[in-house]
Motif scaffolding. Sequence first.
Motif, PDB file in Angstrom:
ATOM      1  N   ALA A  62       9.243   0.915   0.157  1.00  0.00           N
ATOM      2  CA  ALA A  62       8.178   1.432  -0.041  1.00  0.00           C
ATOM      3  C   ALA A  62       7.828   2.346   1.035  1.00  0.00           C
ATOM      4  O   ALA A  62       7.389   3.371   1.045  1.00  0.00           O
ATOM      5  CB  ALA A  62       7.174   0.404  -0.222  1.00  0.00           C
ATOM      6  N   LEU A 101       9.920   5.445   1.135  1.00  0.00           N
ATOM      7  CA  LEU A 101       9.359   6.402  -0.064  1.00  0.00           C
ATOM      8  C   LEU A 101       7.994   7.046   0.699  1.00  0.00           C
ATOM      9  O   LEU A 101       7.720   8.233   0.231  1.00  0.00           O
ATOM     10  CB  LEU A 101       8.890   5.573  -1.281  1.00  0.00           C
ATOM     11  N   TYR A 153      -6.674   8.014  -3.763  1.00  0.00           N
ATOM     12  CA  TYR A 153      -7.084   6.720  -3.835  1.00  0.00           C
ATOM     13  C   TYR A 153      -8.096   6.522  -4.984  1.00  0.00           C
ATOM     14  O   TYR A 153      -7.936   5.714  -5.935  1.00  0.00           O
ATOM     15  CB  TYR A 153      -7.483   6.186  -2.662  1.00  0.00           C
ATOM     16  N   ASP A 155      -4.635   1.984  -5.883  1.00  0.00           N
ATOM     17  CA  ASP A 155      -3.639   1.227  -4.931  1.00  0.00           C
ATOM     18  C   ASP A 155      -2.433   1.875  -5.388  1.00  0.00           C
ATOM     19  O   ASP A 155      -1.245   2.128  -4.285  1.00  0.00           O
ATOM     20  CB  ASP A 155      -3.559  -0.015  -4.995  1.00  0.00           C
ATOM     21  N   TYR A 156      -1.893   2.110  -6.323  1.00  0.00           N
ATOM     22  CA  TYR A 156      -0.454   2.129  -6.693  1.00  0.00           C
ATOM     23  C   TYR A 156      -0.336   3.705  -7.674  1.00  0.00           C
ATOM     24  O   TYR A 156      -0.406   3.371  -8.983  1.00  0.00           O
ATOM     25  CB  TYR A 156       0.304   0.954  -7.692  1.00  0.00           C
ATOM     26  N   GLU A 176       4.769   7.324  -8.192  1.00  0.00           N
ATOM     27  CA  GLU A 176       5.644   7.632  -7.008  1.00  0.00           C
ATOM     28  C   GLU A 176       5.370   8.708  -6.268  1.00  0.00           C
ATOM     29  O   GLU A 176       5.642   8.871  -4.928  1.00  0.00           O
ATOM     30  CB  GLU A 176       7.364   7.382  -7.550  1.00  0.00           C
ATOM     31  N   TYR A 221       2.753   8.621  -3.759  1.00  0.00           N
ATOM     32  CA  TYR A 221       2.376   7.583  -2.932  1.00  0.00           C
ATOM     33  C   TYR A 221       2.777   7.939  -1.524  1.00  0.00           C
ATOM     34  O   TYR A 221       3.849   7.865  -0.917  1.00  0.00           O
ATOM     35  CB  TYR A 221       3.454   6.466  -3.412  1.00  0.00           C
ATOM     36  N   ASN A 272      -2.265  -0.812   1.332  1.00  0.00           N
ATOM     37  CA  ASN A 272      -1.958  -2.248   0.535  1.00  0.00           C
ATOM     38  C   ASN A 272      -1.538  -3.265   1.606  1.00  0.00           C
ATOM     39  O   ASN A 272      -1.614  -4.280   1.376  1.00  0.00           O
ATOM     40  CB  ASN A 272      -0.916  -1.692  -0.308  1.00  0.00           C
ATOM     41  N   ARG A 326      -4.499  -4.896   2.840  1.00  0.00           N
ATOM     42  CA  ARG A 326      -4.986  -6.091   1.712  1.00  0.00           C
ATOM     43  C   ARG A 326      -4.144  -7.179   1.592  1.00  0.00           C
ATOM     44  O   ARG A 326      -4.668  -8.394   1.419  1.00  0.00           O
ATOM     45  CB  ARG A 326      -5.024  -5.228   0.198  1.00  0.00           C
ATOM     46  N   ASP A 327      -2.921  -6.918   1.816  1.00  0.00           N
ATOM     47  CA  ASP A 327      -2.147  -8.044   1.821  1.00  0.00           C
ATOM     48  C   ASP A 327      -1.833  -8.944   3.341  1.00  0.00           C
ATOM     49  O   ASP A 327      -0.855  -9.769   3.216  1.00  0.00           O
ATOM     50  CB  ASP A 327      -0.681  -7.779   1.333  1.00  0.00           C
ATOM     51  N   SER A 384      -9.723  -5.224  -4.602  1.00  0.00           N
ATOM     52  CA  SER A 384      -8.857  -4.642  -3.403  1.00  0.00           C
ATOM     53  C   SER A 384      -9.987  -4.576  -2.140  1.00  0.00           C
ATOM     54  O   SER A 384      -9.585  -4.921  -1.121  1.00  0.00           O
ATOM     55  CB  SER A 384      -8.230  -3.475  -3.772  1.00  0.00           C
ATOM     56  N   PRO A 397      -4.220 -13.220  -3.966  1.00  0.00           N
ATOM     57  CA  PRO A 397      -2.794 -13.411  -3.819  1.00  0.00           C
ATOM     58  C   PRO A 397      -2.609 -14.488  -2.976  1.00  0.00           C
ATOM     59  O   PRO A 397      -1.977 -14.406  -1.795  1.00  0.00           O
ATOM     60  CB  PRO A 397      -2.478 -12.004  -3.052  1.00  0.00           C
ATOM     61  N   ILE A 435      -2.272  -7.295  -9.963  1.00  0.00           N
ATOM     62  CA  ILE A 435      -1.504  -6.002  -9.797  1.00  0.00           C
ATOM     63  C   ILE A 435      -0.521  -6.067 -11.061  1.00  0.00           C
ATOM     64  O   ILE A 435      -0.768  -4.954 -11.861  1.00  0.00           O
ATOM     65  CB  ILE A 435      -0.718  -5.918  -8.564  1.00  0.00           C
ATOM     66  N   GLN A 453      -2.279  -1.411 -18.539  1.00  0.00           N
ATOM     67  CA  GLN A 453      -2.437   0.124 -18.706  1.00  0.00           C
ATOM     68  C   GLN A 453      -1.359   0.446 -19.678  1.00  0.00           C
ATOM     69  O   GLN A 453      -1.480   1.160 -20.509  1.00  0.00           O
ATOM     70  CB  GLN A 453      -2.231   0.573 -17.487  1.00  0.00           C
ATOM     71  N   LYS A 497       8.081   0.668 -12.607  1.00  0.00           N
ATOM     72  CA  LYS A 497       8.030   1.563 -11.481  1.00  0.00           C
ATOM     73  C   LYS A 497       6.715   0.835 -10.476  1.00  0.00           C
ATOM     74  O   LYS A 497       6.697   0.988  -9.338  1.00  0.00           O
ATOM     75  CB  LYS A 497       7.731   2.982 -11.909  1.00  0.00           C
ATOM     76  N   LEU A 526       6.839  -0.971  -6.632  1.00  0.00           N
ATOM     77  CA  LEU A 526       6.431  -0.536  -5.563  1.00  0.00           C
ATOM     78  C   LEU A 526       5.475  -1.453  -4.845  1.00  0.00           C
ATOM     79  O   LEU A 526       5.517  -1.663  -3.772  1.00  0.00           O
ATOM     80  CB  LEU A 526       5.046   0.721  -5.815  1.00  0.00           C
ATOM     81  N   TYR A 527       4.764  -2.405  -5.742  1.00  0.00           N
ATOM     82  CA  TYR A 527       4.089  -3.399  -5.222  1.00  0.00           C
ATOM     83  C   TYR A 527       5.046  -4.526  -4.838  1.00  0.00           C
ATOM     84  O   TYR A 527       4.753  -5.093  -3.366  1.00  0.00           O
ATOM     85  CB  TYR A 527       3.190  -4.044  -6.466  1.00  0.00           C
TER      86      TYR A 527
END
Lengths: 283, 809
Positions: A61, A64, A227, A232-233, A236, A239, A247, A250-251, B439, B464, B773, B780, B801, B805-806
């Motif tokens: 990630a 990328l 955004y 958040d996603y 690609e 990104y 992110n 957030r994590d 978020s 999470p 997520i 979607q 995809k 990413l997540y």
Amino acid sequence: MKKNRIKGENIGLCFLLPSLTGVCLFVLLPFLDVLRRSLSSSVSEEWAGFQNYWSILHNSAFRLACWNTLRFVGVCIPSLLAISLLLAVFLQRLGRLGGILKTAFLFPMAIPVASVALVWRVLFENSGLWNSLLCRLGAVPEDWMNSPAAFWVLCGSYLWKNLGYDIVLWMAGLSGIPTQIYEAAQVDGAGEWKIFCKITFPSLLPSLYTISVLSFLNSFKVFREAYLVAGDYPNESMYLLQHLFNNWFRDLSFDKLSAGAVLVAAVILGLILLLQRIWNWEE
Amino acid sequence: MRPKLKRYGTKLISLFLSSALLLSAVACSTGGDSSLSDIPSNSSAKGRYVEEEFSLPGGDGNIPLSLDQTGDKLRLTSSEGIFDSSDNGKTWEKVAFEAEAPETFSSPAAWGTDGSAVFTTSDDSGKSRYWLMDKSRKKRELVLNLPENETFTDGVLLSGSDDKSGAPEDSSEDSASSAAETSVASGSSAVPENSIQKFSFLHDGSLLGLDQNGVLYHIDPETGSFLHTLEATGTYNQYIDFVLTTDTLLVRSYDGVDLFHLTDWTLKERDSVLEDFLNSSRQSTGNPEATVQTNVSSSGNVFLTGDILLFSDRQDDSIYLCSQNGVYRHILGGSSIEQVINGALNTLSDPTFHVQKILKLSDDSFTLLGWNETDESHKLLNYLYDPNMSAVPEKELKAYAFSDSTELRQAIAMYQKANPDIYINLELALSGSDAMTVSDALRTLNTNIMAGKGPDVIFLDGMPVQNYLQKGLLTEIGDLVKEVEDSDGLFENILSAYKTDEGYYAVPTRFVLPILDADKESLSSVHDLASLADAVDKLRKEHPDQKSVTGLTDAASLLKALYPANSPAWFQTDGTLKQDALSEFLQQAKRIFDTNLPDEDGGDPQDGLGYASVSFGKNGMAMGTELTSGNSLISLENFSSIGGLPSLVSVNDKMQNYGYAPQPGQAGNVFLPAGVVGINAKSSQQEEAKTFVKFLLSSEVQAIDQGLGMPVNKKTFEQLCQVKDSSLGGIAVISSDSSYSINLTFRKPTEEEYDALRETVEGLEIPATQDTIILDAVLQSGQAYLEGKLELNDAVQEILKKVALYLSE
């Protein structure tokens, strides 16, 4: 004499002190803390050495996001500089009308981010205006925001928003070039292109460094629209590093976030120093 | 001289500017957190109201009807008679009434300060009659010529038979297992007669009465004539309540509070401070209709959360307001409303406790009569000011959750009652009134945690959890889990949802069971998602006119219903998703979705047979409503309350040959952890946090059964299976075209049915994935696929995809 010099320096320091204190407190110290966090674990803050750096360099990630950010900067900054310079030269020629048009180019900067995001949605959604237009013209509609085309939407938004800003800066630089030089060149039979290459552009080099750095810093602000529209996603292709950092925050991955931030800061610092070196060398 | 002056001038200006800059930096401060009150928790401020519960007179069967003040005594009117108390409700004495006083009365009486009273009775024809009793206990009838009742215009609300083509035949009334069922008579047009809902005596002995039309009458007690008539103007044209102070009559409508001079009965200017307070309270609950105040006359009534009771001691021109947040005092015309009793520290904040009446007594204490939903009992509470008690509890425990829940509020109220020295400050991240996303809430939480200002106890629903476990954010709580396990027993299979090799860091305090409610033939043939889709197909062929087999006509709703029982099967050991499993899920979901009939007129296929349903009785978890209304043939539901089992089995009886089973899917024996709680490892109040978490697992708190989930405490699980007949409720359902209606009273489940539930619960193994997520990504792209906007492969690739990413982060 020496006494006066020292006194002068002390007075200068007094003026500098409040701002310097602020920079130290709110920029340097936090950066040192980030550096510390990049060498420790996230919550417990145990020493981790360079493990975090190793981990993010092997994180797909991160790679990328870096690639997308570099690609974005590589495409947008030269395009923005070139287009804004050409427009600035053109507007300079128009005189008073150029001043009015310059203001018009600045409007996109005044539009709130949320409004821009809304415009994106209206234009580029699957059932948006752009696809409707394409359908009428017989073309195949595209899901712009969920395909690689999203990158070009991002670039277009950045160029549209920041064109006016750079035009103003270029025009400020252009106004500093004495008109006598142009007259002299014209008398000597120089053409438009020659005048631009030999007189205009070299005279604008001092501005080029400043405008490049400012445009580069503004390029990070495009994250806001991205955004708001894609969350958040996103796709690609758009990104960016900020998505990733957002992110990670957030994590609770502050270790990776700090390591990434340090690496990005190092790259930016390197870039700016390189630009400065090139400029100094040219001088 | 001039250069010198210029130099000094420059220095002076520089000095001034530097000082200004420094001062502005120093003057900046953050806005304070207003948690409990303006007094910080470590303050030495003293004095607050302390709650004490008093026993109600009479036996268990005694139903309090109203609480009043007569002179310096409290008077309780109840089904077993009238009782007086001279010590604020601590002890009671029955008041003997003369035989000539009416023995029964059908609505709360109003008492005058001299012991006089007004009563309402109903004669055989249902007509209301009013009686005045003077202080010597002599009664006479008070005849009031009220206008007609204008609140009913079309007769009764329910009409028509309960026969509907395609609906199953009614079960035999002789069957022991059948639910009691009554159909509603059609065609009757009995409009209730207008009557006075609330009476009050004025200082001069005259009466005020509010009728069902929302009109207020000033009544001459001698003649029964109306001295003044007050009607509301505005949107609803109705008054709903009134309060008297010494000089002012406050009359409440849906638009606000009208004030009248008691001297000349003219309208006063509205009190803007009071109006703002009422409006802001209504907005904070998100319930725009939270202004209804009803007089409770029998065993209790459900108040809307956020409702505010107005009352006065009639000693001055001040008014008191009582809500879940506490008791407030306001002097009419004044500029502020001060909090007198903080609801957060006592029973007032318990969402299942409903205040019926509150009085301010002459010694400045408050006495309150209320109804507790949980144990279905009345409570008499007294609030007495203790000047030695600290204004706020010395210890503050910070709790954090995304969303509010009745269970949480009630647990906090119970804990604070048991631990008066600890105050739990609950922070809710997603109030719904702002644009805060999950978020954003997580980022704010993380910022606070890293700054050392994080909560002590975190309710992890929607968060999470695995991430927090990996980061070492939570404290190990295996010791307290073991204590509860030893004393009451816990469902180990549920509790282990987030167990790691190092122990318990996050535990679910409740769980939800996704079920399939269908005919037994379908149930026996269904064992996974594909066979579920086969069964739905088969039902579609057997019922070609049925609009929807599942009742889930919206793609997103269908995916959300199927997600829990299938998502655990999508993950590989390295955490990535299995493409085949995901593809299979979407394919089968599409098969199920495609069985929904589109609307013939091209309208919204979601427009099925609309219906209204009302639950009555204690049971608030009416399950299977879609089946009874005919909107679906099978039901994919979440079984989240043991109190829902009576409704489930009763509906299955009604549907004939129906049953339920854990929802089949790609994963088996799945449950949804709920009420997941953990302790912040960085908290400085570990012991207090542990006592609170242990309290959440205790049988007392686990007995709260409001739909968040079933208890993990085995002792409580068994207790809840012992349902009282008196607490069985029912549902009334009517279709939108009034062609079909049904009243269904629930029956008590048999011991075999409870055993089956126990067995199912013991067999649950896999906690459902609650990662938002992944759910959002599936919803979607899955929705687009189900609606035919995307091909299967494209949808799967899109999900992979996004999730890649997540997961790669």
